[in-house]
Motif scaffolding. Structure first.
Motif, PDB file in Angstrom:
ATOM      1  N   THR A 137      -1.175  -4.839   4.852  1.00 17.48           N
ATOM      2  CA  THR A 137      -2.584  -4.860   5.871  1.00 17.48           C
ATOM      3  C   THR A 137      -3.437  -5.976   5.181  1.00 17.48           C
ATOM      4  O   THR A 137      -4.929  -5.690   5.096  1.00 17.48           O
ATOM      5  N   ARG A 158      -5.447  -7.602  -4.884  1.00 21.82           N
ATOM      6  CA  ARG A 158      -4.359  -8.262  -4.572  1.00 21.82           C
ATOM      7  C   ARG A 158      -4.183  -9.696  -5.107  1.00 21.82           C
ATOM      8  O   ARG A 158      -3.099 -10.100  -5.577  1.00 21.82           O
ATOM      9  N   THR A 166     -12.354   0.646   8.442  1.00 16.56           N
ATOM     10  CA  THR A 166     -11.185  -0.283   8.355  1.00 16.56           C
ATOM     11  C   THR A 166     -10.577  -0.829   9.628  1.00 16.56           C
ATOM     12  O   THR A 166     -10.762  -0.544  10.666  1.00 16.56           O
ATOM     13  N   ASP A 167      -9.278  -1.470   9.339  1.00 24.25           N
ATOM     14  CA  ASP A 167      -8.598  -1.720  10.502  1.00 24.25           C
ATOM     15  C   ASP A 167      -7.973  -0.587  11.316  1.00 24.25           C
ATOM     16  O   ASP A 167      -7.605   0.413  10.898  1.00 24.25           O
ATOM     17  N   SER A 208      -5.378  -9.369   5.568  1.00 24.52           N
ATOM     18  CA  SER A 208      -5.871 -10.293   6.541  1.00 24.52           C
ATOM     19  C   SER A 208      -5.965 -11.630   5.683  1.00 24.52           C
ATOM     20  O   SER A 208      -6.477 -11.848   4.525  1.00 24.52           O
ATOM     21  N   TYR A 222      -8.294   3.705   1.056  1.00 27.42           N
ATOM     22  CA  TYR A 222      -8.638   4.177   2.224  1.00 27.42           C
ATOM     23  C   TYR A 222      -8.688   5.732   2.070  1.00 27.42           C
ATOM     24  O   TYR A 222      -9.340   6.692   2.795  1.00 27.42           O
ATOM     25  N   SER A 265      -6.387  -2.854  -2.408  1.00 25.49           N
ATOM     26  CA  SER A 265      -7.144  -4.079  -1.753  1.00 25.49           C
ATOM     27  C   SER A 265      -7.752  -5.072  -2.720  1.00 25.49           C
ATOM     28  O   SER A 265      -7.441  -6.265  -2.656  1.00 25.49           O
ATOM     29  N   SER A 315     -12.260  -5.147   0.423  1.00 26.59           N
ATOM     30  CA  SER A 315     -11.644  -5.508   1.749  1.00 26.59           C
ATOM     31  C   SER A 315     -12.342  -6.284   2.602  1.00 26.59           C
ATOM     32  O   SER A 315     -13.827  -6.226   2.655  1.00 26.59           O
ATOM     33  N   THR A 316     -11.998  -6.745   4.007  1.00 30.06           N
ATOM     34  CA  THR A 316     -12.927  -7.484   4.808  1.00 30.06           C
ATOM     35  C   THR A 316     -13.950  -6.604   5.446  1.00 30.06           C
ATOM     36  O   THR A 316     -15.040  -6.804   5.963  1.00 30.06           O
ATOM     37  N   PRO A 317     -13.465  -5.309   5.711  1.00 27.12           N
ATOM     38  CA  PRO A 317     -14.388  -4.391   6.509  1.00 27.12           C
ATOM     39  C   PRO A 317     -15.579  -4.054   5.722  1.00 27.12           C
ATOM     40  O   PRO A 317     -16.836  -3.717   6.313  1.00 27.12           O
ATOM     41  N   ILE A 363      -4.752   1.172  10.741  1.00 29.08           N
ATOM     42  CA  ILE A 363      -4.663   1.998   9.352  1.00 29.08           C
ATOM     43  C   ILE A 363      -5.365   3.347   9.922  1.00 29.08           C
ATOM     44  O   ILE A 363      -5.043   4.379   9.608  1.00 29.08           O
ATOM     45  N   TYR A 414      -2.731 -10.027   9.842  1.00 33.19           N
ATOM     46  CA  TYR A 414      -2.157  -9.835   8.847  1.00 33.19           C
ATOM     47  C   TYR A 414      -1.159 -10.934   8.097  1.00 33.19           C
ATOM     48  O   TYR A 414      -0.210 -11.429   8.860  1.00 33.19           O
ATOM     49  N   LYS A 430       0.848  -1.312  -0.097  1.00 34.91           N
ATOM     50  CA  LYS A 430      -0.258   0.043  -0.130  1.00 34.91           C
ATOM     51  C   LYS A 430       0.937   1.203   0.024  1.00 34.91           C
ATOM     52  O   LYS A 430       2.106   1.401   0.549  1.00 34.91           O
ATOM     53  N   ARG A 456      -9.748 -16.036   0.975  1.00 35.29           N
ATOM     54  CA  ARG A 456      -8.835 -15.619   0.104  1.00 35.29           C
ATOM     55  C   ARG A 456      -7.538 -16.759  -0.324  1.00 35.29           C
ATOM     56  O   ARG A 456      -6.906 -16.740  -1.155  1.00 35.29           O
TER      57      ARG A 456
HETATM   58  N1  GLU Z   1      -7.154  -5.975   6.691  1.00 36.43           N
HETATM   59  C1  GLU Z   1      -8.328  -5.917   5.735  1.00 36.43           C
HETATM   60  C2  GLU Z   1      -8.292  -6.432   4.634  1.00 36.43           C
HETATM   61  O1  GLU Z   1      -7.274  -7.200   4.193  1.00 36.43           O
HETATM   62  C3  GLU Z   1      -8.575  -4.217   5.550  1.00 36.43           C
HETATM   63  C4  GLU Z   1      -7.208  -3.472   5.080  1.00 36.43           C
HETATM   64  C5  GLU Z   1      -7.141  -3.658   3.728  1.00 36.43           C
HETATM   65  O2  GLU Z   1      -7.819  -3.513   2.917  1.00 36.43           O
HETATM   66  O3  GLU Z   1      -5.776  -3.663   3.295  1.00 36.43           O
HETATM   67  O4  GLU Z   1      -9.249  -6.343   3.684  1.00 36.43           O
END
Ligand code: GLU
Length: 298
Positions: free
Chosen positions: A133, A118, A221-222, A135, A204, A115, A183-185, A225, A249, A70, A140
């Motif tokens: 960052t 990836r 988010t986390d 997760s 973000y 995100s 993203s997970t959030p 961050i 992470y 990032k 995944r």
């Molecule tokens: N850790 C979370 C994720 O992997 C949120 C941060 C991010 O998007 O990098 O989705």
């Protein structure tokens, strides 16, 4: 320590500490392109070899290592636009892995990847590994493998400093909340907060801009961050509530490259002192103590 009696006080102390840490971060964290920083707690391995890793073979033929990161997450993965230098905890983890594989900072190419992109970047071979960052999740893991975890945080909330209506995730009904695509959030909001409107952008920092413009009520988010953003702009932004998920992470690697995954896991397991120094020189500059998590050698 009277100050630390309430959760809120602990949290504010942590935020203030991170603010200090970030403002104290000068320019010595080094970056790709300018050689290892003098203070790096790891050395470049001179005779690294790793049999059975297609990724390592590719690094050798390329003569460099390409790392997905990032670039807009202060304290974790951040690029100084003026100098092109990368800094932060994730960047140092990325450089430690590269050094262990025999690649100094001058042989690193950092590639900023958001995100949502990836898994495809890893699957397509655009990068050798990803540190940002990221997760570790079962879904995944169907597409990529993870070394680690090397850090644990949890989902939090960032609001404008003058916001009085959102104090925790319990206050999100009827609000618009921004997170990054893929993203997970974001998934958590969409799945478990049906009365909350989810807005998504690639990064973000775009969400933080939308928050400042009044387009959204909160960024989620986390917490690690979000603390980076609030520390950079404490007059306008604040982190509220407590983490309400667990985010572990991992280092994203090509699925099936077990040799590389195990190499990185061994590095974490045998490198507890180095991990601590990397943490202390970045996120922990304030003196905040965090323990290194045990790796999951699945
Ligand atoms: N850790 C979370 C994720 O992997 C949120 C941060 C991010 O998007 O990098 O989705």
């Amino acid at each position: 320590m009277a100050l630390f009696r309430t959760k809120k006080a602990v949290f504010s102390a942590a935020a203030a500490a991170l603010a200090l840490a970030l403002s104290a971060c000068g320019g010595d964290s080094g970056s790709g392109g300018s050689g290892p920083s003098a203070s790096a707690p790891y050395t470049v391995a001179s005779n690294a070899s790793l049999s059975g890793s297609p990724t390592f073979d590719k690094m050798k033929s390329n003569g460099k290592v390409r790392i997905g990161v990032k670039q807009d997450q202060p304290g974790l993965g951040f690029m100084d636009a003026a100098t092109g230098q990368y800094s932060g905890f994730d960047i140092e983890i990325a450089k430690w892995i590269a050094a262990s594989l025999g690649y100094g900072a001058d042989k690193i190419e950092f590639k900023p990847i958001p995100s949502a992109n990836r898994e495809s970047a890893i699957q397509n071979g655009d990068i050798d590994y990803y540190v940002g960052t990221y997760s570790i999740t079962d879904s995944r893991k169907k597409q990529v493998d993870f070394a680690g975890p090397y850090f644990i945080t949890g989902q939090g909330l960032l609001v404008k400093k003058d916001n009085t209506t959102i104090n925790s995730e319990k206050d999100l009904a009827g609000k618009t909340v921004c997170s990054a695509t893929g993203s997970t959030p974001l998934q958590n909001i969409q799945k478990n907060f049906p009365q909350t409107k989810a807005q998504s952008f690639d990064t973000y920092s775009q969400c933080v801009d939308a928050l400042k413009n009044g387009q959204v009520d909160a960024v989620t988010t986390d917490q690690a961050i979000l603390l980076g953003y609030s520390s950079q702009d404490p007059d306008n932004l604040k982190v509220v509530g407590q983490p309400f998920t667990t985010e572990k992470y991992g280092v994203g690697v090509t699925k099936g490259d077990t040799a590389l995954r195990k190499f990185i896991n061994d590095m974490f397991t045998n490198g507890k002192d180095t991990w601590q120094k990397v943490y202390n020189s970045t996120l922990g500059k304030s003196g905040t103590k965090v323990d290194q998590p045990a790796v999951d050698n699945y």
